[in-house]
Design a protein around this motif. Structure first.
Motif, PDB file in Angstrom:
ATOM      1  N   HIS A  11       0.832  -1.208   0.000  1.00  0.00           N
ATOM      2  CA  HIS A  11       0.000   0.000   0.000  1.00  0.00           C
ATOM      3  C   HIS A  11       0.865   1.256   0.000  1.00  0.00           C
ATOM      4  N   THR A  40      -0.631   4.720  -4.514  1.00  0.00           N
ATOM      5  CA  THR A  40      -1.422   5.235  -5.635  1.00  0.00           C
ATOM      6  C   THR A  40      -0.560   6.238  -6.414  1.00  0.00           C
ATOM      7  N   GLY A  46      -2.257   2.753  -1.258  1.00  0.00           N
ATOM      8  CA  GLY A  46      -3.140   1.941  -2.079  1.00  0.00           C
ATOM      9  C   GLY A  46      -2.343   1.083  -3.029  1.00  0.00           C
ATOM     10  N   THR A  47      -3.057   0.203  -3.745  1.00  0.00           N
ATOM     11  CA  THR A  47      -2.385  -0.669  -4.698  1.00  0.00           C
ATOM     12  C   THR A  47      -3.064  -0.561  -6.065  1.00  0.00           C
ATOM     13  N   ASP A  48      -2.322  -0.901  -7.107  1.00  0.00           N
ATOM     14  CA  ASP A  48      -2.743  -0.678  -8.488  1.00  0.00           C
ATOM     15  C   ASP A  48      -2.372  -1.929  -9.295  1.00  0.00           C
ATOM     16  N   ALA A  49      -3.384  -2.688  -9.693  1.00  0.00           N
ATOM     17  CA  ALA A  49      -3.130  -3.958 -10.390  1.00  0.00           C
ATOM     18  C   ALA A  49      -2.413  -3.757 -11.717  1.00  0.00           C
ATOM     19  N   SER A  73      -5.861  -5.241  -0.107  1.00  0.00           N
ATOM     20  CA  SER A  73      -5.968  -5.006  -1.546  1.00  0.00           C
ATOM     21  C   SER A  73      -4.679  -5.351  -2.274  1.00  0.00           C
ATOM     22  N   SER A  77      -5.043  -7.068  -5.676  1.00  0.00           N
ATOM     23  CA  SER A  77      -4.477  -6.406  -6.863  1.00  0.00           C
ATOM     24  C   SER A  77      -3.476  -7.322  -7.550  1.00  0.00           C
TER      25      SER A  77
ATOM     26  N   ARG B  44     -12.490   8.617  -6.452  1.00  0.00           N
ATOM     27  CA  ARG B  44     -11.303   8.795  -7.302  1.00  0.00           C
ATOM     28  C   ARG B  44     -11.386   7.875  -8.523  1.00  0.00           C
ATOM     29  N   ILE B  73      -9.374  -0.720 -11.440  1.00  0.00           N
ATOM     30  CA  ILE B  73      -8.317  -1.541 -10.837  1.00  0.00           C
ATOM     31  C   ILE B  73      -7.024  -0.758 -10.706  1.00  0.00           C
ATOM     32  N   SER B  74      -6.895   0.301 -11.490  1.00  0.00           N
ATOM     33  CA  SER B  74      -5.659   1.084 -11.433  1.00  0.00           C
ATOM     34  C   SER B  74      -5.751   2.232 -10.441  1.00  0.00           C
ATOM     35  N   LYS B  75      -6.902   2.888 -10.354  1.00  0.00           N
ATOM     36  CA  LYS B  75      -6.976   4.169  -9.644  1.00  0.00           C
ATOM     37  C   LYS B  75      -7.592   4.110  -8.242  1.00  0.00           C
ATOM     38  N   VAL B  76      -8.351   3.071  -7.941  1.00  0.00           N
ATOM     39  CA  VAL B  76      -9.081   3.087  -6.666  1.00  0.00           C
ATOM     40  C   VAL B  76      -8.133   2.948  -5.471  1.00  0.00           C
ATOM     41  N   GLY B  77      -7.152   2.050  -5.594  1.00  0.00           N
ATOM     42  CA  GLY B  77      -6.167   1.904  -4.518  1.00  0.00           C
ATOM     43  C   GLY B  77      -6.507   0.842  -3.501  1.00  0.00           C
ATOM     44  N   GLY B  78      -7.759   0.785  -3.077  1.00  0.00           N
ATOM     45  CA  GLY B  78      -8.173  -0.199  -2.064  1.00  0.00           C
ATOM     46  C   GLY B  78      -8.772  -1.443  -2.701  1.00  0.00           C
ATOM     47  N   THR B  79      -9.279  -2.320  -1.834  1.00  0.00           N
ATOM     48  CA  THR B  79      -9.826  -3.601  -2.289  1.00  0.00           C
ATOM     49  C   THR B  79     -10.981  -3.427  -3.267  1.00  0.00           C
ATOM     50  N   PRO B  82      -9.892  -3.824  -7.287  1.00  0.00           N
ATOM     51  CA  PRO B  82      -9.965  -5.144  -7.937  1.00  0.00           C
ATOM     52  C   PRO B  82     -11.375  -5.729  -7.963  1.00  0.00           C
TER      53      PRO B  82
END
Lengths: 136, 208
Positions: A11, A40, A46-49, A73, A77, B44, B73-79, B82
């Motif tokens: 994160h 982010t 945050g994470t970004d797949a 996440s 992700s 976001r 999946i790219s911009k949200v950041g949290g669970t 995905p």
């Protein structure tokens, strides 16, 4: 000699970079690929797949990639990132349940020694063993 | 009655608007039992999704939903990135001919994607507790030959009932599960945003 890549998903970018710094301290002169996908794009938590899949591709030299994650996440992700990869790359990637810091140090050391992916993965999962042995 | 690209775009736009309107409320729900970011994360993601659709108008409905998925999946950041991303991605792949039956089937494919991604079960107090009853209600109503507006209304009502039904429950997934018994009595933020998604469908797609 295998060249297994490692990806750190967190994160927090500072957390991931510090963990990599800690691991690199054990690997003077090593060029083992360790990629970070963390935080982010606006610098938050945050994470970004999509970033995880790019990091996997960057870390992959054909011998496989081990992905280490923090919690929540980061795990989802990383799983989502697998869906975004080409089939041949995906087949070489393993997501590890190892603890992030201890697993990374253990995995990086054996990866730098040329171990194959499954050996690197096993070492990551053994990451807690020294601490457990010490504390009894 | 066909759900074309414009109709799906209106749904996505209305969901983004509703998320913005309820952003602080969703974050407040998440601060009670999670990490206090659900509203800001969803806002976001959906703001970026709408911007991406404006920047590059999609060729068809499947492309539209795929853009939303990749942005989430790219911009949200949290669970929820995905999870909602997988929902839209699977829906995109199963969109079919735009008939109400095809829409109901693709909605179900999206919900099944959320099941696969999150590995949650009914009653775990997640967004699935709103989405699964919505998918069931939609499938049943469309299968019974109801008009799309009535079917979507039934789905939105089922989602809200599902959200409310798990409010007394103890969360078994995500950050809220760390709280154990203390999560009981709080509305699940994911279920709350999922109701907004289905409600947005009911208010926009029914006019198609």
């Amino acid at each position: 000699m295998a060249q297994v890549g490692i990806v750190v998903v967190s994160h927090s970018r500072p957390l991931a970079e510090a963990a990599v710094e800690l691991a690199r301290q054990m690997l003077p002169g090593s060029t083992v690929p360790i990629e970070v996908a963390a935080g982010t794009d606006d610098g938050g938590l945050g994470t970004d797949a999509v970033a995880v899949s790019a990091a996997i591709t960057a870390a992959d030299s054909g011998d496989g990639v081990l992905v280490l994650m923090d919690l929540g996440s980061a795990v989802m992700s990383a799983e989502t990132a697998l869906e975004l990869l080409d089939d041949d790359v995906r087949a070489r990637v393993l997501l590890s349940a190892a603890p992030l810091v201890e697993g990374l140090v253990g995995a990086a050391v054996v990866a730098a020694g040329g171990a194959d992916r499954d050996r690197v993965a096993t070492e990551a999962l053994r990451g807690l063993a020294p601490k457990q042995a010490h504390l009894g | 009655m066909t759900l074309d690209t414009d109709a799906l775009g209106a749904w996505v736009g209305e969901f983004a608007r509703a998320v913005r309107e309820h952003r602080d409320e969703l974050t407040e729900l998440d601060s009670a039992i999670g990490d206090a970011d659900h509203g800001t994360n969803m806002d976001r993601g959906m703001t970026a999704a709408v911007a991406a659709l404006d920047a590059t108008p999609p060729a068809d409905g499947a492309a539209l939903l795929k853009t939303v998925a990749m942005t989430m999946i790219s911009k949200v950041g949290g669970t929820s990135g995905p999870l909602y991303g997988t929902f839209f991605l699977r829906m995109s792949g199963a969109l079919g001919d735009g008939s109400p039956a095809a829409f109901a089937a693709s909605f179900r494919a999206g919900v099944e994607g959320v099941v696969a991604r999150g590995k949650a079960e009914p009653g775990d107090k997640t967004l699935l507790d709103a989405l699964l009853p919505a998918a069931d209600a939609l499938t049943e109503a469309v299968g019974a030959g109801q008009e799309l507006d009535a079917a979507l209304r039934a789905a939105a009502d089922a989602a809200a009932r599902g959200r409310d039904a798990v409010t007394p429950s103890v969360a078994r997934k995500g950050r809220a599960s760390y709280l154990g018994e203390r999560s009981a009595g709080h509305v699940d933020p994911g279920a709350a945003s999922a109701v907004l998604l289905v409600e947005a469908a009911a208010t926009t797609l029914a006019r198609s």
